[in-house]
Scaffold this motif. Structure first.
Motif, PDB file in Angstrom:
ATOM      1  N   LEU A  32       0.820  -1.220   0.000  1.00  0.00           N
ATOM      2  CA  LEU A  32       0.000   0.000   0.000  1.00  0.00           C
ATOM      3  C   LEU A  32       0.853   1.268   0.000  1.00  0.00           C
ATOM      4  O   LEU A  32       0.403   2.329  -0.460  1.00  0.00           O
ATOM      5  N   LEU A  33       2.095   1.169   0.488  1.00  0.00           N
ATOM      6  CA  LEU A  33       2.983   2.335   0.492  1.00  0.00           C
ATOM      7  C   LEU A  33       3.700   2.536  -0.848  1.00  0.00           C
ATOM      8  O   LEU A  33       4.259   3.603  -1.094  1.00  0.00           O
ATOM      9  N   THR A  34       3.693   1.531  -1.689  1.00  0.00           N
ATOM     10  CA  THR A  34       4.428   1.623  -2.965  1.00  0.00           C
ATOM     11  C   THR A  34       3.533   1.537  -4.185  1.00  0.00           C
ATOM     12  O   THR A  34       3.990   1.800  -5.299  1.00  0.00           O
ATOM     13  N   SER A  35       2.275   1.179  -4.015  1.00  0.00           N
ATOM     14  CA  SER A  35       1.375   1.016  -5.158  1.00  0.00           C
ATOM     15  C   SER A  35       1.125   2.344  -5.861  1.00  0.00           C
ATOM     16  O   SER A  35       0.992   3.398  -5.217  1.00  0.00           O
ATOM     17  N   ALA A  36       1.047   2.292  -7.176  1.00  0.00           N
ATOM     18  CA  ALA A  36       0.765   3.497  -7.962  1.00  0.00           C
ATOM     19  C   ALA A  36      -0.731   3.725  -8.146  1.00  0.00           C
ATOM     20  O   ALA A  36      -1.148   4.768  -8.665  1.00  0.00           O
ATOM     21  N   LYS A  37      -1.544   2.765  -7.745  1.00  0.00           N
ATOM     22  CA  LYS A  37      -2.987   2.853  -7.934  1.00  0.00           C
ATOM     23  C   LYS A  37      -3.652   3.519  -6.732  1.00  0.00           C
ATOM     24  O   LYS A  37      -3.269   3.300  -5.593  1.00  0.00           O
ATOM     25  N   HIS A  38      -4.686   4.306  -7.034  1.00  0.00           N
ATOM     26  CA  HIS A  38      -5.472   4.969  -5.997  1.00  0.00           C
ATOM     27  C   HIS A  38      -6.896   4.434  -6.039  1.00  0.00           C
ATOM     28  O   HIS A  38      -7.472   4.277  -7.115  1.00  0.00           O
ATOM     29  N   LEU A  39      -7.441   4.155  -4.871  1.00  0.00           N
ATOM     30  CA  LEU A  39      -8.827   3.725  -4.814  1.00  0.00           C
ATOM     31  C   LEU A  39      -9.751   4.884  -5.165  1.00  0.00           C
ATOM     32  O   LEU A  39      -9.388   6.059  -5.043  1.00  0.00           O
ATOM     33  N   ARG A  40     -10.966   4.541  -5.607  1.00  0.00           N
ATOM     34  CA  ARG A  40     -11.917   5.586  -5.998  1.00  0.00           C
ATOM     35  C   ARG A  40     -12.226   6.519  -4.832  1.00  0.00           C
ATOM     36  O   ARG A  40     -12.287   7.745  -4.993  1.00  0.00           O
ATOM     37  N   ALA A  41     -12.400   5.945  -3.631  1.00  0.00           N
ATOM     38  CA  ALA A  41     -12.682   6.776  -2.458  1.00  0.00           C
ATOM     39  C   ALA A  41     -11.514   7.714  -2.160  1.00  0.00           C
ATOM     40  O   ALA A  41     -11.715   8.872  -1.774  1.00  0.00           O
ATOM     41  N   GLU A  42     -10.306   7.222  -2.371  1.00  0.00           N
ATOM     42  CA  GLU A  42      -9.127   8.046  -2.129  1.00  0.00           C
ATOM     43  C   GLU A  42      -9.056   9.199  -3.127  1.00  0.00           C
ATOM     44  O   GLU A  42      -8.756  10.342  -2.754  1.00  0.00           O
ATOM     45  N   ARG A  43      -9.334   8.901  -4.376  1.00  0.00           N
ATOM     46  CA  ARG A  43      -9.313   9.966  -5.393  1.00  0.00           C
ATOM     47  C   ARG A  43     -10.336  11.043  -5.066  1.00  0.00           C
ATOM     48  O   ARG A  43     -10.102  12.236  -5.278  1.00  0.00           O
ATOM     49  N   GLY A  44     -11.499  10.629  -4.537  1.00  0.00           N
ATOM     50  CA  GLY A  44     -12.513  11.604  -4.152  1.00  0.00           C
ATOM     51  C   GLY A  44     -12.018  12.518  -3.042  1.00  0.00           C
ATOM     52  O   GLY A  44     -12.231  13.740  -3.082  1.00  0.00           O
ATOM     53  N   LEU A  45     -11.319  11.946  -2.056  1.00  0.00           N
ATOM     54  CA  LEU A  45     -10.767  12.753  -0.966  1.00  0.00           C
ATOM     55  C   LEU A  45      -9.697  13.710  -1.479  1.00  0.00           C
ATOM     56  O   LEU A  45      -9.649  14.880  -1.076  1.00  0.00           O
ATOM     57  N   TYR A  46      -8.827  13.231  -2.365  1.00  0.00           N
ATOM     58  CA  TYR A  46      -7.776  14.093  -2.898  1.00  0.00           C
ATOM     59  C   TYR A  46      -8.381  15.268  -3.662  1.00  0.00           C
ATOM     60  O   TYR A  46      -7.875  16.402  -3.596  1.00  0.00           O
ATOM     61  N   LYS A  47      -9.462  14.993  -4.374  1.00  0.00           N
ATOM     62  CA  LYS A  47     -10.106  16.066  -5.154  1.00  0.00           C
ATOM     63  C   LYS A  47     -10.722  17.115  -4.234  1.00  0.00           C
ATOM     64  O   LYS A  47     -10.630  18.320  -4.489  1.00  0.00           O
ATOM     65  N   VAL A  48     -11.319  16.648  -3.124  1.00  0.00           N
ATOM     66  CA  VAL A  48     -11.961  17.578  -2.190  1.00  0.00           C
ATOM     67  C   VAL A  48     -10.939  18.501  -1.541  1.00  0.00           C
ATOM     68  O   VAL A  48     -11.158  19.715  -1.421  1.00  0.00           O
ATOM     69  N   VAL A  49      -9.805  17.955  -1.122  1.00  0.00           N
ATOM     70  CA  VAL A  49      -8.800  18.758  -0.415  1.00  0.00           C
ATOM     71  C   VAL A  49      -7.774  19.382  -1.358  1.00  0.00           C
ATOM     72  O   VAL A  49      -6.892  20.124  -0.916  1.00  0.00           O
ATOM     73  N   GLY A  50      -7.872  19.096  -2.646  1.00  0.00           N
ATOM     74  CA  GLY A  50      -6.969  19.718  -3.616  1.00  0.00           C
ATOM     75  C   GLY A  50      -5.560  19.173  -3.612  1.00  0.00           C
ATOM     76  O   GLY A  50      -4.596  19.938  -3.759  1.00  0.00           O
ATOM     77  N   VAL A  51      -5.417  17.864  -3.471  1.00  0.00           N
ATOM     78  CA  VAL A  51      -4.101  17.224  -3.436  1.00  0.00           C
ATOM     79  C   VAL A  51      -3.825  16.541  -4.768  1.00  0.00           C
ATOM     80  O   VAL A  51      -4.691  15.831  -5.304  1.00  0.00           O
TER      81      VAL A  51
END
Length: 553
Positions: A32-51
């Motif tokens: 999980l620390l090296t994977s290049a893939k992001h879960l859908r829920a994670e992408r949603g959080l990144y979009k909300v906080v602008g990361v």
């Protein structure tokens, strides 16, 4: 079955369970620390906080992210505590004083969970869930994120990037801590741990009186307080309370939970650096200290003296009869060698040398196996020092995992090692020098000094357990211990991340005939010696004035 045999069987069962989890859990964390893939829920959080989840950070940016997130966490939790009387599920508890609320907010944000209050009478259900339990998740994730950045410093070459803090934080919470917590919270509920939204109930006591005890969402907070090596109890008695820890099975399960991630992280380290033998060497040192501490504390608790203890057959003061000496000693060693701070017995009631060992465990830097993340990066810092010492012996430039250890790297490592002892000794010395603070000691002589020393050792090492016997809910102690928690948590992280950045910028050096093998028993012995000499002896004069003097009296 005798108590001694039962203790041995519990320890063997615990070792077996940890060994079974070492490889799969360690490999999963590495993935999980090296994977290049992001879960859908994670992408949603990144979009909300602008990361930007695909953009790695330089170590100063990574550090600023850690500090900014932690500062906001302190402010949020402080506000929640101060306003809890106006919130839902407050249970009518009175408002907490400002200095105590500040101390509590600092405590849970720094993964310390030091409590100068009684949990059941000072916190409503909403603050317990939305404030304290949430910080149990994210403060644990911060520690793992920092050690991930350090490991990347070893694995990356000629770059100034050590990862993305926001990605690390999100993945650790959503993919690691939350799923395991859900599963084991259900196990705890099935085993008798309380989980409800009830208010206060009057319960009959053995003495014929009544005691008002609240229910609450206990199991859900209990599991992450242990899994994340946090330690704060829903109740004042912590894991000695039957609502938090009702049976011998739950007691053993709780010890397992507070050790499992910290003991699995060396496997993650070996996996990420591409050499599992490096992880085996680190976990061997951790295991040696853990076994030695548990065995010695149990031995000292059984070697009781005095007519009262001889009549009782053991040093049972402050220990739950449900668990006895062996299970209490195992819990005490495990909780002080990690940064957990949960207790199923009261360390102030331990024999002088048994209680002294709990202090010494924390003074080692809680590296065997230590807190989630913080234990591994502490051990890796000491491994760097061990390699440097070995290099001095043979007259060559030391290197560890293909990275040269020059003056810059050793300065960061040295500052890391010196920071916590300075906080502990200055804080304890100041408290002893002030007449007003000495008056808060309920015991005089060496035992009273041990109480003060334990408090600052626990705060600076972000453990959170207490020796008791000392009044700490004062403006001075809340402020001083809060500062010790902040400095003990974040100053070492500065040096760890700076070291990660320095290592990542280097070009790897190929191994040669003069390279020290850091995966063999010789290195395990060398590293163990460095831990004892460099870290342990720093505190010897203070220990001599407290638990050693009391034990030899």
């Amino acid at each position: 079955m005798g108590a001694t045999l039962a203790g041995w069987l519990q320890a063997l069962a615990l070792v077996g369970a940890l060994a079974l989890c070492y490889r799969p859990l360690g490999d999963y964390i590495a993935h999980l620390l090296t994977s290049a893939k992001h879960l859908r829920a994670e992408r949603g959080l990144y979009k909300v906080v602008g990361v930007d989840a695909d953009a790695d950070q330089r170590w100063p940016v990574y550090l600023r992210s850690v500090l900014a997130f932690s500062a906001l966490s302190v402010l949020f939790l402080y506000g929640l505590i101060r306003l809890q009387t106006h919130l839902l599920l407050s249970l009518g508890v009175p408002e907490m004083e400002a200095h105590q609320a500040w101390n509590t907010a600092i405590s849970f944000t720094t993964n310390t969970n030091w409590q100068s209050y009684s949990g059941e009478s000072a916190m409503g259900h909403l603050v317990q869930m939305a404030g304290l339990a949430v910080q149990n998740f994210v403060s644990a994730a911060v520690g793992i994120a920092v050690v991930a950045a350090l490991i990347r410093g070893f694995t990356r070459n000629r770059t100034d990037r050590v990862g993305n803090f926001w990605v690390d934080l999100t993945r650790i919470v959503l993919r690691l801590l939350l799923p395991i917590s859900i599963v084991f919270a259900l196990v705890l509920v099935a085993s008798g741990v309380v989980q409800n939204f009830h208010g206060f109930h009057d319960l009959a006591t053995l003495g014929g009186g009544t005691q008002s005890v609240p229910g609450g969402p206990v199991a859900s907070q209990e599991v992450i307080k242990l899994l994340g090596t946090n330690g704060g109890g829903f109740y004042n008695a912590n894991s000695a309370h039957p609502f938090e820890n009702p049976t011998g099975f739950t007691n053993l399960l709780e010890v397992f939970l507070l050790l499992v991630i910290a003991f699995a992280l060396p496997r993650t380290f070996g996996k990420m650096v591409g050499d599992h033998r490096q992880g085996y060497a680190i976990v061997a040192v951790m295991g040696l200290f853990w076994v030695a501490s548990a065995a010695l504390i149990t031995f000292f608790e059984h070697q009781h003296s005095g007519s009262a203890l001889q009549a009782a057959g053991a040093a049972l003061e402050g220990k739950e009869q449900r668990f006895g000496v062996a299970a209490s000693s195992l819990f005490a060693a495990s909780t002080t060698l990690t940064s957990t701070g949960a207790v199923n017995s009261f360390h102030d009631s331990f024999t002088p040398l048994g209680g002294g060992l709990t202090v010494f465990d924390m003074m080692l830097g809680e590296i065997a196996p230590g807190g989630t993340g913080s234990g591994l990066y502490g051990m890796l810092i000491l491994a760097i020092v061990a390699v440097f010492v070995a290099g001095l012996m043979v007259g060559r430039t030391p290197e560890y995992l293909g990275k040269k250890l020059g003056g810059r790297e050793m300065k960061f490592a040295s500052l890391y090692i010196l920071t916590t002892p300075a906080i502990v000794l200055i804080g304890a010395g100041t408290a002893i020098a002030l007449p007003g603070e000495r008056a808060g000691m309920l015991n005089s002589g060496p035992h009273g000094f041990s109480e003060v020393l334990y408090a600052f050792t626990s705060a600076a090492n972000n453990n959170g357990s207490a020796f008791a016997g000392i009044t700490v809910n004062t403006t001075w102690y809340d402020t001083a211990l809060g500062l010790a928690m902040v400095c003990g948590r974040f100053l070492p992280m500065v040096f760890v991340l700076a070291l990660a950045g320095s290592l990542a910028q280097q070009q790897p050096v190929p191994a040669s005939a003069g390279t020290l093998p850091t995966h063999k028993p010789l290195f395990v012995g060398l590293l163990s010696g460095v831990v004892l000499i460099v870290v342990g002896l720093t505190y010897f004069p203070a220990l001599a004035l407290g638990p050693i003097a009391e034990g030899l009296h």
